[in-house]
Write a protein that holds these residues in place. Structure first.
Motif, short mmCIF file in Angstrom:
data_model
loop_
_atom_site.label_atom_id
_atom_site.label_comp_id
_atom_site.label_asym_id
_atom_site.label_seq_id
_atom_site.Cartn_x
_atom_site.Cartn_y
_atom_site.Cartn_z
N PRO A 58 -15.81 14.79 31.56
CA PRO A 58 -15.81 14.87 33.03
C PRO A 58 -16.19 16.26 33.52
CG PRO A 58 -13.57 14.98 32.20
CD PRO A 58 -14.44 14.70 31.01
N PRO B 4 -15.58 18.98 36.77
CA PRO B 4 -14.63 19.19 37.86
C PRO B 4 -15.33 19.37 39.20
CG PRO B 4 -14.95 21.23 36.69
CD PRO B 4 -15.76 20.20 35.95
N GLU C 280 -11.01 21.57 41.34
CA GLU C 280 -10.45 20.93 40.15
C GLU C 280 -10.76 21.76 38.91
OE1 GLU C 280 -10.95 16.25 41.53
OE2 GLU C 280 -12.48 17.17 40.25
N VAL D 126 -11.03 21.08 34.37
CA VAL D 126 -10.95 20.15 33.25
C VAL D 126 -10.00 20.74 32.22
CG1 VAL D 126 -12.17 19.05 31.34
CG2 VAL D 126 -13.24 19.17 33.60
N ARG E 225 -8.37 20.61 28.50
CA ARG E 225 -8.45 20.09 27.13
C ARG E 225 -7.03 19.75 26.73
NH1 ARG E 225 -8.25 17.57 23.47
NH2 ARG E 225 -9.33 17.65 21.48
N THR F 200 -12.70 24.05 31.68
CA THR F 200 -13.73 24.28 32.69
C THR F 200 -13.06 24.41 34.04
OG1 THR F 200 -15.16 22.79 31.42
CG2 THR F 200 -15.94 23.44 33.60
N ARG G 83 -6.52 9.02 38.39
CA ARG G 83 -7.09 9.51 37.14
C ARG G 83 -6.09 9.28 36.02
NH1 ARG G 83 -6.23 14.64 39.03
NH2 ARG G 83 -5.25 13.45 40.70
N ARG H 131 -10.00 15.11 27.40
CA ARG H 131 -10.36 16.00 28.51
C ARG H 131 -10.10 15.26 29.81
NH1 ARG H 131 -13.47 17.01 24.22
NH2 ARG H 131 -13.85 19.20 23.66
N VAL I 248 -9.65 15.61 34.21
CA VAL I 248 -9.80 16.36 35.46
C VAL I 248 -8.44 16.45 36.16
CG1 VAL I 248 -10.76 16.25 37.79
CG2 VAL I 248 -12.24 15.85 35.83
#
Length: 316
Positions: A30, A32, A36, A38, A40, A80, A102, A108, A110
């Motif tokens: 995904p 962001p 937002e 991301v 891990r 990210t 979500r 991974r 968001v």
């Protein structure tokens, strides 16, 4: 469970049903939005809402939302960041209780910056991953909905469970007198968490022991809830994660809270993380499962009545 070619894996359902509908699927990594990040994911929790959602019994996630990733809470490191992620940076250790739009059970995920809580130094990432949903359910039930204060008397049902073992500790930290029900094998554990009185629900009638209560915190419903009303003083409150029996409550002069679900609250979550960092609260981990064993993880959490939390290991 076969895995298709892809970049990241997640717990996925395409139709509602039992454990057979739960699969591990490869999905695109995904990206962001501006507000937002991301994450891990290192670990995610297994919670009752997972199998209720998979069975189509969690209204916010109806058939119109299929297919989707399961899970509501996680911990890991930021991989990210969006363009307006503010203070958050790649490599930060974080945990989060995320919205139902979500899924958290993926390698991974968001996460909105408003949902993020920083994991303090000294707090294990698995502890942080076990915490968010259960902690917010216990915290918001006791304090936001129940208004628990120091010196009050509270009965917590399921005191050794994922939510219950945190609720016992939060109530003790607040300065309440704590009664908690548990199985015989968990009585010493619940006492060690801070319960003043641990009650064997199979051999003892809790309503004969816990009396004149200011609050009952109920995650069981049914007969357990019905038997709880006489334990409360007039004007006391029953806070339940299940629909309260309003008619019965009225008969006893008891207040109730309409059925509610815990909400993501990063500030409250960070407060709980602070209590863990200070050694005032601990999280019990019952068992960890690899991602490919998601069906067995759900079965274990649902059927074995584990002490504390069950985790899904997503670390590479």
């Amino acid at each position: 469970m076969a895995i298709e070619a892809g970049n990241t894996r997640a717990v996925w359902i395409e139709t509602f049903g039992g454990p057979e509908v739960v699969q591990v699927k490869a999905l695109p990594v995904p990206a962001p939005a501006s507000d937002e990040v991301v994450v891990r994911v290192a670990v995610a929790s297994i919670n009752p809402v997972d199998w209720k959602t998979a069975e189509g019994k969690y209204p916010p996630m109806g058939a119109d939302k299929l297919p989707f990733v399961l899970g509501r809470d996680l911990a890991g490191t930021i991989e990210t960041v969006g363009s307006e992620s503010g203070e958050w940076a790649v490599g930060d250790r974080v945990c989060a209780f995320i919205g139902p739009d979500r899924g958290a059970q993926g390698e991974r995920v968001v996460v909105r910056t408003s949902e993020l809580a920083k994991v303090p130094d000294g707090v294990d990432i698995e502890v942080a991953g076990a915490l968010p949903l259960a902690a917010m359910t216990a915290w918001q039930g006791l304090f936001d909905h129940g208004g628990l204060e120091a010196g009050q008397r509270v009965l917590i049902h399921g005191g050794a469970g994922g939510v219950g073992h945190l609720a016992v500790q939060f109530a003790r930290w607040k300065g309440a007198t704590v009664f908690a029900t548990a199985s015989e094998r968990d009585l010493d554990f619940v006492r060690a968490l801070g319960a003043d009185t641990a009650i064997d629900y199979a051999k003892q009638r809790f309503e004969d022991i816990a009396t004149d209560l200011d609050m009952v915190f109920d995650t069981q419903g049914g007969e357990t809830q019905a038997r709880s009303f006489p334990t409360l003083r007039k004007g006391g409150i029953l806070v339940s994660t299940l629909e309260p029996d309003e008619k019965k409550a009225a008969e006893f002069g008891i207040r109730t809270v309409p059925r509610w679900h815990a909400d993501p609250d990063a500030a409250e979550l960070e407060q709980v993380l602070g209590l863990i960092a200070d050694g005032q609260v601990r999280v019990e981990i019952a068992k960890r499962f690899p991602l490919d064993d998601i069906r067995e993880a759900q079965r274990f959490a649902r059927e074995e009545h584990p002490r504390g939390k069950v985790l899904l290991d997503l670390a590479e």
